[in-house]
Scaffold this motif. Structure first.
Motif, PDB file in Angstrom:
ATOM      1  N   ARG A   1      29.358  43.299  36.452  1.00 55.23           N
ATOM      2  CA  ARG A   1      29.953  42.257  35.757  1.00 55.23           C
ATOM      3  C   ARG A   1      30.128  41.392  36.783  1.00 55.23           C
ATOM      4  NH1 ARG A   1      33.737  41.722  39.872  1.00 55.23           N
ATOM      5  NH2 ARG A   1      35.031  43.067  40.298  1.00 55.23           N
TER       6      ARG A   1
ATOM      7  N   ALA B   1      32.627  37.875  37.404  1.00 55.95           N
ATOM      8  CA  ALA B   1      33.874  37.903  36.790  1.00 55.95           C
ATOM      9  C   ALA B   1      34.648  36.737  37.683  1.00 55.95           C
ATOM     10  CB  ALA B   1      34.701  39.271  37.652  1.00 55.95           C
ATOM     11  N   PRO B   2      34.500  35.379  36.304  1.00 53.09           N
ATOM     12  CA  PRO B   2      34.828  34.495  37.287  1.00 53.09           C
ATOM     13  C   PRO B   2      36.182  34.138  36.256  1.00 53.09           C
ATOM     14  CG  PRO B   2      33.034  34.125  35.160  1.00 53.09           C
ATOM     15  CD  PRO B   2      32.900  35.785  35.589  1.00 53.09           C
ATOM     16  N   SER B   3      37.355  33.186  37.504  1.00 52.22           N
ATOM     17  CA  SER B   3      38.062  33.108  36.499  1.00 52.22           C
ATOM     18  C   SER B   3      38.417  30.952  36.194  1.00 52.22           C
ATOM     19  CB  SER B   3      39.338  32.431  38.048  1.00 52.22           C
ATOM     20  OG  SER B   3      39.694  33.339  38.752  1.00 52.22           O
TER      21      SER B   3
ATOM     22  N   ARG C   1      33.367  39.518  32.972  1.00 54.98           N
ATOM     23  CA  ARG C   1      34.530  39.755  32.800  1.00 54.98           C
ATOM     24  C   ARG C   1      35.550  37.972  32.812  1.00 54.98           C
ATOM     25  NH1 ARG C   1      36.910  43.497  36.603  1.00 54.98           N
ATOM     26  NH2 ARG C   1      38.017  41.034  38.412  1.00 54.98           N
TER      27      ARG C   1
ATOM     28  N   ASP D   1      38.534  37.060  34.045  1.00 60.19           N
ATOM     29  CA  ASP D   1      39.653  37.039  34.734  1.00 60.19           C
ATOM     30  C   ASP D   1      40.363  35.711  34.652  1.00 60.19           C
ATOM     31  OD1 ASP D   1      38.371  38.875  35.707  1.00 60.19           O
ATOM     32  OD2 ASP D   1      38.885  38.491  37.996  1.00 60.19           O
TER      33      ASP D   1
ATOM     34  N   TYR E   1      45.905  39.635  39.797  1.00 62.69           N
ATOM     35  CA  TYR E   1      43.778  39.508  40.263  1.00 62.69           C
ATOM     36  C   TYR E   1      43.937  40.675  40.565  1.00 62.69           C
ATOM     37  CZ  TYR E   1      39.360  40.419  42.477  1.00 62.69           C
ATOM     38  OH  TYR E   1      38.372  41.222  42.996  1.00 62.69           O
TER      39      TYR E   1
ATOM     40  N   SER F   1      42.335  43.898  38.558  1.00 60.25           N
ATOM     41  CA  SER F   1      40.551  44.313  38.852  1.00 60.25           C
ATOM     42  C   SER F   1      40.385  45.222  39.070  1.00 60.25           C
ATOM     43  CB  SER F   1      40.200  43.766  39.992  1.00 60.25           C
ATOM     44  OG  SER F   1      38.650  43.216  40.388  1.00 60.25           O
TER      45      SER F   1
ATOM     46  N   ARG G   1      30.320  40.260  45.009  1.00 53.26           N
ATOM     47  CA  ARG G   1      30.544  39.929  45.542  1.00 53.26           C
ATOM     48  C   ARG G   1      30.994  38.823  46.741  1.00 53.26           C
ATOM     49  NH1 ARG G   1      36.889  42.665  43.559  1.00 53.26           N
ATOM     50  NH2 ARG G   1      36.688  44.361  45.914  1.00 53.26           N
TER      51      ARG G   1
ATOM     52  N   HIS H   1      36.068  38.484  49.852  1.00 53.16           N
ATOM     53  CA  HIS H   1      36.030  39.548  49.265  1.00 53.16           C
ATOM     54  C   HIS H   1      36.417  41.085  50.121  1.00 53.16           C
ATOM     55  CE1 HIS H   1      37.450  37.894  45.563  1.00 53.16           C
ATOM     56  NE2 HIS H   1      36.689  36.795  45.797  1.00 53.16           N
TER      57      HIS H   1
HETATM   58  N1  GLU Z   1      38.103  36.681  39.784  1.00 54.30           N
HETATM   59  C1  GLU Z   1      37.724  37.024  40.760  1.00 54.30           C
HETATM   60  C2  GLU Z   1      37.004  35.567  41.366  1.00 54.30           C
HETATM   61  O1  GLU Z   1      36.878  35.327  41.058  1.00 54.30           O
HETATM   62  C3  GLU Z   1      36.783  38.143  40.562  1.00 54.30           C
HETATM   63  C4  GLU Z   1      36.141  38.701  42.271  1.00 54.30           C
HETATM   64  C5  GLU Z   1      35.456  40.145  42.351  1.00 54.30           C
HETATM   65  O2  GLU Z   1      34.784  40.078  41.881  1.00 54.30           O
HETATM   66  O3  GLU Z   1      36.985  41.126  41.796  1.00 54.30           O
HETATM   67  O4  GLU Z   1      37.520  35.671  42.783  1.00 54.30           O
END
Ligand code: GLU
Length: 438
Positions: free
Chosen positions: A5, A7-9, A39, A41, A182, A186, A200, A204
């Protein structure tokens, strides 16, 4: 089945750093014939905006990073509440009452004493009466209670990693105002959606350690994790402040070609050379996550220009017919125009300038010492239309009449006809010129 996935905010437009993450996840799933989820976020209602969701989709579509399905975290709050209850029942979720100011003070004290600024779990030692009293006064936030042991995993890029959970604060999963953060969302999503691989940024890594424990706590299957290095500017400077200006939509507006951007990013920071690829299929086949290193990766926007130019040179008219028509080139001239011009453009934006020159002529650029020579030569230039032999025949005559040769002969004529000292082969360009400013 491999499921990844991105997963951008939706709190801004996608930038080059996001693309690295999106692309890696996309490539891994496509290589394995798996599923790629977009996804969104969007648990933060203040900062998430629908226009950013649209912008993110548009950028991904422009690049051909098509997703198999889209999920919105904002549609799953009930599920997150359920999982929070599960954690509460297991005694792994606890109420805390410190204000941000109090927490800050604690951190400062710890740092002063040379200790790591890890949350001291003092909320766990409150009596029921104390908790009740505080609850009347302030809204509690909720933390996950980490098992303070070592968390280990084999990272797809960084290799074997081990993080001592005792060195990490128990993560806050629900804020005082009730907002689900998040991390909770997540781990629920990764578990429920069957995500098998997560790539990612290396910012992270600590999150991953705590998320591994949380996923286990809800009896989920821990995905394979890989953390790519962060991009820096060409001199190694951090990009975080500049990322806003490295938005994908700006690159699109600047005429950068998707294939150039994808070819570059699918290799940058790996042990393979950056090479222009001609199709997404080739990029997918050639991608190898294990070839990426942990060192920060230098990114220079300027590198995208020559690779875009190279890509354009390899295109046929059919590939750019719309762009060529859009600047007003008639269909019967399009093939010749493209053939002559394609090796002289950096981006498709440059096409318009060349067509303007062909249609309207250029302001001649004539050095003072060439005035007489150019006047004499222009008087000898036949009336149009020109063909592929005109330039050769004309310059041969001019050479004979003036005694000039080589650069001294050709350059002043090029500058007089095009106003520039560089450009396509004049023998090929001259037949296209519709107006000569004599
Ligand atoms: N929304 C999170 C971000 O943009 C996703 C991080 C992830 O991949 O879990 O940092």
């Amino acid at each position: 089945m491999i499921t990844t996935r991105f997963a951008p905010s939706p709190t801004g437009y996608l930038h080059i750093g996001n693309l690295r993450t999106a692309l890696f996840n996309f490539l891994i799933s496509r290589q394995a014939g798996g599923e790629f989820i977009l996804r969104i976020d969007d648990t933060d209602p203040e900062r998430s905006k629908p226009e950013y969701v649209d912008g993110i989709k548009r950028d991904l579509e422009w690049l051909g990073l098509h997703w198999d399905r889209v999920e919105h975290q904002s549609a799953r709050f009930e599920r997150y509440a359920e999982v929070a209850d599960q954690l509460r029942d297991k005694g792994l979720f606890y109420e805390c009452f410190e204000t941000p100011v109090e927490l800050d003070l604690k951190r400062k004290k710890q740092l002063n004493m040379g200790k790591p600024p890890v949350y001291d779990r003092s909320a766990l030692s409150l009596s029921d009466a104390e908790s009740d009293a505080l609850r009347g006064d302030r809204a509690p936030h909720w933390r996950f209670k980490l098992d303070q042991s070592r968390i280990e995993w084999t990272d797809g890029i960084l290799g074997d990693l081990s993080i001592d959970a005792a060195s990490v604060s128990d993560p806050v999963l629900i804020r005082g105002d009730g907002q689900v953060l998040y991390t909770l969302a997540s781990i629920c999503d990764d578990t429920d959606m069957g995500v098998t691989h997560v790539v990612r940024g290396s910012d992270h890594v600590t999150n991953t350690a705590t998320q591994i424990q949380m996923i286990r706590a809800i009896a989920g299957t821990v995905p394979s994790f890989a953390h790519h290095s962060l991009l820096t500017g060409p001199k190694g400077e951090g990009l975080s402040k500049r990322l806003g200006s490295l938005a994908l939509r700006d690159m699109r507006d600047a005429g950068i070609q998707p294939m150039a951007l994808l070819s570059h990013l699918a290799r940058l920071g790996s042990s393979d050379p950056v090479e222009l690829r001609s199709s997404m299929g080739e990029i997918i086949t050639g991608f190898d996550l294990t070839k990426f290193g942990s060192a920060p990766t230098k990114f220079d926007e300027a590198d995208l220009v020559p690779i875009t130019a190279k890509y354009l040179q390899g295109l046929e008219l059919a590939d750019v017919a719309e762009d060529v028509a859009a600047i007003g080139v008639p269909a019967d001239k399009a093939e010749d125009f493209w053939t002559v011009i394609r090796s002289n453009i950096a981006t498709l934006e440059d096409l318009g300038n060349w067509w303007a020159l062909i249609e309207n002529g250029a302001t001649p650029d004539i050095d003072p010492e060439d005035q007489e020579f150019v006047a004499q030569a222009m008087a000898m230039l036949p009336e149009g239309p020109f063909d592929s032999t005109t330039w050769g025949a004309w310059t041969a005559e001019v050479k004979q009449a003036t005694g000039r040769k080589g650069k001294g002969l050709f350059m002043p004529l090029r500058k007089a006809l095009t106003g520039m000292s560089h450009g396509p082969d004049m023998g090929a360009l001259l037949p296209l010129l519709q107006k000569i400013r004599r």
